[in-house]
Design a protein around this motif. Structure first.
Motif, PDB file in Angstrom:
ATOM      1  N   GLU A 199      -9.713   2.039  -2.518  1.00  0.00           N
ATOM      2  CA  GLU A 199      -8.310   2.223  -2.900  1.00  0.00           C
ATOM      3  C   GLU A 199      -8.231   2.905  -4.267  1.00  0.00           C
ATOM      4  N   PRO A 200      -7.176   3.733  -4.423  1.00  0.00           N
ATOM      5  CA  PRO A 200      -6.175   4.107  -3.409  1.00  0.00           C
ATOM      6  C   PRO A 200      -6.674   5.224  -2.496  1.00  0.00           C
ATOM      7  N   GLU A 213       0.827  -1.202   0.000  1.00  0.00           N
ATOM      8  CA  GLU A 213       0.000   0.000   0.000  1.00  0.00           C
ATOM      9  C   GLU A 213       0.862   1.253   0.000  1.00  0.00           C
ATOM     10  N   ARG A 260      -3.228  -2.517  -1.556  1.00  0.00           N
ATOM     11  CA  ARG A 260      -2.701  -3.565  -0.677  1.00  0.00           C
ATOM     12  C   ARG A 260      -2.346  -4.833  -1.446  1.00  0.00           C
TER      13      ARG A 260
END
Length: 730
Positions: free
Chosen positions: A112-113, A95, A101
């Motif tokens: 994410e992100p 990450e 991740r």
């Protein structure tokens, strides 16, 4: 992978096996000043150290050198719980580096992100600081369980460096994979005591671990005094198991395992290179052919070590002899003829060499069992295998007899395992099975025995060709295909493609040439030749009576007579002019009637009885009443089976079986010279048939009903000389 070498002041490195410490550096000149532990000094260049093949970091100062002496760690060294924690650390590092991740932008997680970890809007240092803040915001107890309660910026940098160097396992805690401390309580004195006790207990009888511990304490006390501390029993036991193993084997095998090995191992890469022989008592009771008694038989087996093919076997009553072993090796070289009960699926199956070619060459249909000339024969140290007969067999066959090492059953473990396979796959299904030992016997195995020796021989032969040769070998595989599935037949077929096949069948006349030889000084005008106390005569000796032989050398002027040890009623003489073989009958045989077969042992008993009686017979005809008394035929009462002991009945049955085996081993009176053909495995079965000179004659013969009955007519074994009396020498 080349590891970095630290040259900071105080760092230690190993150069040509000696430790040197860095005293000072001269970066502007590219030199380093080194000092050894003994005070020696040395100035070397950085180029010299970078290119030196025996320069490495010392394990005392370098973290990379601390792992020297052990194999690199991997993820499998971690427990499942530790592996989950390592994967969590790895996800945090991914990450930081990528914002995801999983480490893959194509597989983003929920949300994410995150803004704090977006590589396009933040720097690497900023992302690391954001991660430190995130981990500090976790619940203290939860962070402690996850191993994330003391993570700082430098910790993340150290994890990232280790991840790049070692992958996933680089994220593991070094304490989880630290080097084993060994056994600090095992001092040099205790180590010496343990090795001394090991040698002492290896020489003597097997003892318990408690006794070994007492001996260790005794050795330390007597050699070094009471000041040396000895670890506890638990530590000594654990160290003993690590160093010397559990010790579950028999004591004599433990000693044999410590014997030095000479010559190394042999790589077997072709059929016939090594043939293993062994004999065992069959766990099946059979009926003898004379008194119908339940008896045990001995199985002698010849196993090809490369293909694990059972090339030949022999069944004998009581025990086998050197002649039986010699005939077994002869059977290895001869093709097995088909039997009336066998179908087409049991014929010669190997591609590349058509069965019609082999049948034409052999003179009969050939079963699917390999035959070849053995190169090396290995056996144990039994009396029949160490007999001097096998020395002449070795010379005639061109093979070498290699005895197994003393107390090394692993030298022929393959044939030992085959015995166990035959027992579990075949013998346990037969009536009269006796089990492994006396405690596993049935209620009445003697009463359950219904098979004769011939029935058992036929059952084993059928099982070998139909089942064993086609059976999957399990964990065994050749060195060129260790992971493949193979059977004895498939391995033999593969060997045809790799090295071809030498199709060579020995001549029947070699049976006579390889019988035991006896050198006779003269041929008596009236009684013929004397062999081991018995006189033999025949028309073939008429032209040579009273003459000396033209033989030269150590046995000059001697006539050579060949004896069949299993049937002493006949010996064989080769005419020096025509080279034809002629039988010579014992002159004690009556003109009419039949005398039962008898061998060497019966003749020895006969001569001993006559000597004790004080008789001086002039002719062998006077010996006949004593022979008949010994074989229980002269007196009607003694003929009753109920009047004989079981040992006597078994002995008589054994002589009948030996005479029968000798009769089927005997070749024709006018054999043909040996023929040979070397056949390379062709790409297609278009090879023309090869006509054997005896094919026409052999095609008209009746095929036998037992394994080897036809092929035993071609004997290829020379039996060595025996001690003789005044009329014949060996």
């Amino acid at each position: 992978m080349m590891l970095p070498l630290s040259l900071s002041v105080g760092a230690t490195l190993v150069l040509d096996g000696q430790e040197w410490s860095v005293e000072r550096q001269e970066p502007h000149a590219g030199r380093v000043h080194l000092v050894s532990s003994c005070g020696g000094r040395r100035c070397v260049s950085l180029r010299f150290l970078a290119n030196h093949p025996h320069c490495r970091a010392s394990s005392t100062t370098a973290a990379a050198g601390a792992a020297r002496g052990r194999q690199p760690a991997s993820a499998r060294d971690l427990s499942p719980a530790q592996l989950d924690l390592v994967k969590l650390r790895f996800a945090h590092l991914m990450e930081i580096n990528t914002g995801f991740r999983s480490g893959d932008p194509e597989r983003p997680g929920l949300g994410e992100p995150k803004a704090a970890y977006d590589p396009e809007t933040t720097t690497l240092t900023a992302r690391r600081r954001a991660k430190v803040a995130e981990l500090k915001a976790l619940d203290r107890h939860e962070a402690h369980v996850l191993g994330l309660d003391r993570v700082s910026l430098h910790t993340l940098i150290r994890w990232e460096q280790a991840r790049r160097a070692r992958g996933l396992v680089g994220c593991a805690d070094e304490r989880w994979l630290r080097r084993s401390g060994g056994h600090p309580s095992m001092s040099a004195e205790v180590r010496e005591a343990m090795h001394a006790v090991r040698l002492e207990t290896l020489h003597g009888a097997k003892v318990s671990m408690r006794t070994r511990e007492r001996k260790i304490r005794q050795y330390v006390r007597e050699q070094f005094g009471d000041s040396v501390a000895v670890p506890s029993y638990a530590v000594l036991r654990r160290v003993w198991l690590e160093w010397f193993g559990p010790g579950r084997r028999r004591q004599r095998y433990e000693r044999s395992a410590q014997l030095p090995m000479r010559g190394g191992c042999v790589l077997i890469d072709r059929p016939g290179q090594v043939v293993a022989l062994d004999t065992t008592v069959l766990p099946v009771m059979v009926r003898d052919s004379v008194f119908d008694e339940a008896v045990k038989v001995h199985l002698t087996l010849a196993l090809d070590a490369y293909t694990h093919s059972i090339c030949a076997f022999r069944l004998t009553l009581v025990s086998d002899t050197a002649v039986d072993v010699a005939m077994l090796l002869r059977d290895v070289m001869l093709p097995l003829p088909m039997r009336e009960e066998w179908g087409e699926e049991m014929e010669w199956p190997y591609p590349g060499l058509p069965g019609a070619v082999v049948a034409e060459f052999a003179g009969h249909a050939v079963a699917g069992l390999p035959f070849f000339a053995p190169e090396t024969v290995t056996a144990d140290h039994g009396a029949v295998y160490r007999n001097h007969h096998l020395v002449q067999v070795q010379q005639k066959l061109g093979c070498s007899i290699l005895p197994a090492r003393t107390l090394r059953p692993t030298d022929k473990q393959a044939v030992e395992r085959v015995f166990g396979s035959i027992r579990s796959l075949l013998f346990e299904m037969l009536p009269g099975y006796t089990g492994i030992d006396a405690s596993d016997r049935g209620a009445d195995p003697e009463g359950d025995a219904v098979l004769t020796l011939q029935d058992l021989e036929h059952a084993i032969a059928t099982w070998v060709v139909a089942i064993w040769q086609k059976r999957h070998l399990g964990e065994y595989a050749p060195h060129w295909d260790p992971g493949g599935d193979h059977s004895p037949n498939s391995l033999l077929a593969a060997s045809f493609e790799q090295g071809g096949f030498a199709l060579e069948i020995p001549s029947p006349q070699l049976y006579y040439e390889l019988l035991p030889e006896h050198a006779v000084r003269r041929i008596d005008e009236r009684r013929g030749v004397k062999i081991r106390g018995l006189w033999y005569d025949g028309p073939a000796l008429d032209a040579y009576r009273g003459q000396l032989s033209a033989r030269g050398g150590a046995r000059h002027n001697r006539w050579i007579i060949h004896r069949e040890p299993r049937d002493r009623r006949t010996v064989f003489f080769q005419d020096p002019l025509t080279h034809d073989w002629h039988p010579l009958a014992w002159i004690g045989l009556p003109p009419t009637g039949t005398v039962p077969a008898f061998g060497d042992q019966r003749v020895t008993e006969l001569l001993r009885t006559v000597k004790e009686a004080g008789l001086r017979p002039r002719t062998d005809a006077e010996l006949l009443p004593h022979l008949l008394a010994l074989v229980q035929i002269l007196h009607p009462v003694d003929r009753w089976a109920t009047r004989l002991t079981k040992a006597q009945r078994v002995t008589m049955a054994r002589e009948r079986e030996q005479a029968r085996a000798a009769a089927v081993d005997r070749a024709a009176a006018s054999p043909s010279p040996p023929q040979s053909l070397t056949a390379r495995a062709p790409a297609s079965p278009s090879t023309g048939a090869v006509r054997h000179p005896e094919a026409g004659a052999q095609a008209g013969r009746r095929l036998p009903a037992r394994l080897g009955e036809e092929v035993r007519r071609r004997n290829l074994f020379a039996l060595p000389d025996q001690g003789e009396d005044q009329e014949d020498t060996s």
